[in-house]
Design a protein around this motif. Sequence first.
Motif, PDB file in Angstrom:
ATOM      1  N   MET A  42       0.924  -1.267  -0.147  1.00  0.00           N
ATOM      2  CA  MET A  42      -0.249  -0.267   0.043  1.00  0.00           C
ATOM      3  C   MET A  42       0.966   1.453  -0.207  1.00  0.00           C
ATOM      4  O   MET A  42       0.627   2.038  -0.520  1.00  0.00           O
ATOM      5  CB  MET A  42      -0.934  -0.406   1.130  1.00  0.00           C
ATOM      6  CG  MET A  42      -2.140  -1.123   1.119  1.00  0.00           C
ATOM      7  SD  MET A  42      -3.191  -0.845   2.238  1.00  0.00           S
ATOM      8  CE  MET A  42      -2.179  -1.792   3.356  1.00  0.00           C
ATOM      9  N   ASP A  43       1.807   1.469   0.694  1.00  0.00           N
ATOM     10  CA  ASP A  43       2.880   2.688   0.931  1.00  0.00           C
ATOM     11  C   ASP A  43       3.179   2.598  -0.414  1.00  0.00           C
ATOM     12  O   ASP A  43       3.651   3.589  -1.263  1.00  0.00           O
ATOM     13  CB  ASP A  43       3.818   2.488   1.456  1.00  0.00           C
ATOM     14  CG  ASP A  43       3.720   2.170   2.840  1.00  0.00           C
ATOM     15  OD1 ASP A  43       2.889   3.460   3.628  1.00  0.00           O
ATOM     16  OD2 ASP A  43       4.454   2.087   4.371  1.00  0.00           O
ATOM     17  N   ALA A  44       3.862   2.251  -1.257  1.00  0.00           N
ATOM     18  CA  ALA A  44       4.823   1.797  -2.636  1.00  0.00           C
ATOM     19  C   ALA A  44       3.314   2.233  -3.871  1.00  0.00           C
ATOM     20  O   ALA A  44       3.499   3.239  -4.589  1.00  0.00           O
ATOM     21  CB  ALA A  44       5.168   0.466  -2.746  1.00  0.00           C
ATOM     22  N   ASP A  45       2.418   1.750  -3.500  1.00  0.00           N
ATOM     23  CA  ASP A  45       1.123   2.066  -4.429  1.00  0.00           C
ATOM     24  C   ASP A  45       1.021   3.450  -4.188  1.00  0.00           C
ATOM     25  O   ASP A  45       0.827   4.635  -5.277  1.00  0.00           O
ATOM     26  CB  ASP A  45       0.234   0.799  -4.277  1.00  0.00           C
ATOM     27  CG  ASP A  45      -1.045   1.356  -5.380  1.00  0.00           C
ATOM     28  OD1 ASP A  45      -0.843   1.369  -6.639  1.00  0.00           O
ATOM     29  OD2 ASP A  45      -1.990   2.357  -5.102  1.00  0.00           O
ATOM     30  N   ALA A  46       0.819   4.194  -2.790  1.00  0.00           N
ATOM     31  CA  ALA A  46       0.751   5.043  -2.994  1.00  0.00           C
ATOM     32  C   ALA A  46       1.593   5.912  -3.405  1.00  0.00           C
ATOM     33  O   ALA A  46       0.918   7.338  -3.400  1.00  0.00           O
ATOM     34  CB  ALA A  46       0.276   5.472  -0.835  1.00  0.00           C
ATOM     35  N   ALA A  47       2.812   5.658  -3.171  1.00  0.00           N
ATOM     36  CA  ALA A  47       3.715   6.620  -3.605  1.00  0.00           C
ATOM     37  C   ALA A  47       3.955   6.696  -5.426  1.00  0.00           C
ATOM     38  O   ALA A  47       4.481   8.123  -5.081  1.00  0.00           O
ATOM     39  CB  ALA A  47       5.252   6.224  -2.924  1.00  0.00           C
ATOM     40  N   ALA A  48       3.661   5.816  -5.823  1.00  0.00           N
ATOM     41  CA  ALA A  48       3.345   6.227  -6.989  1.00  0.00           C
ATOM     42  C   ALA A  48       2.653   6.663  -7.513  1.00  0.00           C
ATOM     43  O   ALA A  48       1.087   6.987  -7.910  1.00  0.00           O
ATOM     44  CB  ALA A  48       3.568   4.640  -7.681  1.00  0.00           C
ATOM     45  N   GLU A  49       2.760   8.028  -8.284  1.00  0.00           N
ATOM     46  CA  GLU A  49       2.255   8.321  -9.440  1.00  0.00           C
ATOM     47  C   GLU A  49       1.496   7.541 -10.222  1.00  0.00           C
ATOM     48  O   GLU A  49       1.492   7.406 -11.088  1.00  0.00           O
ATOM     49  CB  GLU A  49       2.720   9.732 -10.145  1.00  0.00           C
ATOM     50  CG  GLU A  49       2.946  11.518  -9.027  1.00  0.00           C
ATOM     51  CD  GLU A  49       3.539  12.397 -10.420  1.00  0.00           C
ATOM     52  OE1 GLU A  49       2.944  13.101  -9.680  1.00  0.00           O
ATOM     53  OE2 GLU A  49       4.302  11.866 -10.397  1.00  0.00           O
ATOM     54  N   THR A  50      -0.447   7.627 -10.023  1.00  0.00           N
ATOM     55  CA  THR A  50      -0.773   7.284 -11.618  1.00  0.00           C
ATOM     56  C   THR A  50      -0.469   8.257 -13.086  1.00  0.00           C
ATOM     57  O   THR A  50      -0.190   9.380 -12.770  1.00  0.00           O
ATOM     58  CB  THR A  50      -2.304   7.137 -10.880  1.00  0.00           C
ATOM     59  OG1 THR A  50      -3.153   8.438 -11.314  1.00  0.00           O
ATOM     60  CG2 THR A  50      -2.626   6.901  -9.675  1.00  0.00           C
ATOM     61  N   ASN A  51      -1.331   8.211 -14.332  1.00  0.00           N
ATOM     62  CA  ASN A  51      -0.742   8.259 -15.278  1.00  0.00           C
ATOM     63  C   ASN A  51      -1.688   9.895 -15.128  1.00  0.00           C
ATOM     64  O   ASN A  51      -1.280  10.712 -15.591  1.00  0.00           O
ATOM     65  CB  ASN A  51      -1.109   7.180 -16.545  1.00  0.00           C
ATOM     66  CG  ASN A  51      -0.470   6.649 -16.737  1.00  0.00           C
ATOM     67  OD1 ASN A  51       0.689   6.423 -16.270  1.00  0.00           O
ATOM     68  ND2 ASN A  51      -0.863   4.855 -16.852  1.00  0.00           N
ATOM     69  N   ALA A  52      -2.727  10.066 -14.503  1.00  0.00           N
ATOM     70  CA  ALA A  52      -3.119  10.790 -14.700  1.00  0.00           C
ATOM     71  C   ALA A  52      -2.414  11.874 -14.121  1.00  0.00           C
ATOM     72  O   ALA A  52      -2.997  13.193 -14.491  1.00  0.00           O
ATOM     73  CB  ALA A  52      -5.143  10.303 -13.813  1.00  0.00           C
ATOM     74  N   GLU A  53      -2.181  11.780 -12.786  1.00  0.00           N
ATOM     75  CA  GLU A  53      -1.930  12.613 -11.902  1.00  0.00           C
ATOM     76  C   GLU A  53      -0.714  13.459 -12.506  1.00  0.00           C
ATOM     77  O   GLU A  53       0.029  14.426 -12.246  1.00  0.00           O
ATOM     78  CB  GLU A  53      -1.633  11.535 -10.802  1.00  0.00           C
ATOM     79  CG  GLU A  53      -2.609  11.262  -9.493  1.00  0.00           C
ATOM     80  CD  GLU A  53      -2.131  10.692  -8.267  1.00  0.00           C
ATOM     81  OE1 GLU A  53      -3.022  10.343  -7.206  1.00  0.00           O
ATOM     82  OE2 GLU A  53      -1.005   9.807  -8.330  1.00  0.00           O
ATOM     83  N   VAL A  54       0.595  12.040 -13.039  1.00  0.00           N
ATOM     84  CA  VAL A  54       1.347  12.933 -14.192  1.00  0.00           C
ATOM     85  C   VAL A  54       1.339  13.614 -14.954  1.00  0.00           C
ATOM     86  O   VAL A  54       1.983  14.766 -14.506  1.00  0.00           O
ATOM     87  CB  VAL A  54       2.303  11.681 -14.309  1.00  0.00           C
ATOM     88  CG1 VAL A  54       2.885  11.867 -15.666  1.00  0.00           C
ATOM     89  CG2 VAL A  54       2.723  10.799 -13.883  1.00  0.00           C
ATOM     90  N   ILE A  55      -0.139  13.697 -15.645  1.00  0.00           N
ATOM     91  CA  ILE A  55      -0.580  14.245 -16.724  1.00  0.00           C
ATOM     92  C   ILE A  55      -0.416  15.406 -16.028  1.00  0.00           C
ATOM     93  O   ILE A  55      -0.615  16.691 -16.691  1.00  0.00           O
ATOM     94  CB  ILE A  55      -1.490  13.531 -16.972  1.00  0.00           C
ATOM     95  CG1 ILE A  55      -0.879  12.831 -18.559  1.00  0.00           C
ATOM     96  CG2 ILE A  55      -2.579  14.168 -18.345  1.00  0.00           C
ATOM     97  CD1 ILE A  55      -2.042  11.825 -19.039  1.00  0.00           C
ATOM     98  N   ALA A  56      -1.601  15.834 -14.813  1.00  0.00           N
ATOM     99  CA  ALA A  56      -2.103  16.827 -14.377  1.00  0.00           C
ATOM    100  C   ALA A  56      -0.730  17.430 -13.884  1.00  0.00           C
ATOM    101  O   ALA A  56      -0.962  19.078 -13.891  1.00  0.00           O
ATOM    102  CB  ALA A  56      -2.742  16.758 -12.941  1.00  0.00           C
TER     103      ALA A  56
END
Length: 81
Positions: A42-56
Amino acid sequence: MSEPTDAGIVQVRDVDPATLAVLRDRARSLGQSLSGYLHDLMDADAAAETNAEVIARIARDREPVDLTMDDILAARDDGRR
């Protein structure tokens, strides 16, 4: 009394037994408890940006580009000459 924390409790129901077995095996192979293994996931998943977050983030941090489709096609064609 213990200090209050912001830590939460997560409970997941109806996990497929095969999935649970794989997760337990993976945790065991790393010398972790299932809880510790899932915590790390869960920590690793929360730390990784989603594609939508990168684009934003890119849209927010970059100056807009004022190009028309004709500009783009002309640049492409110039590169072919």
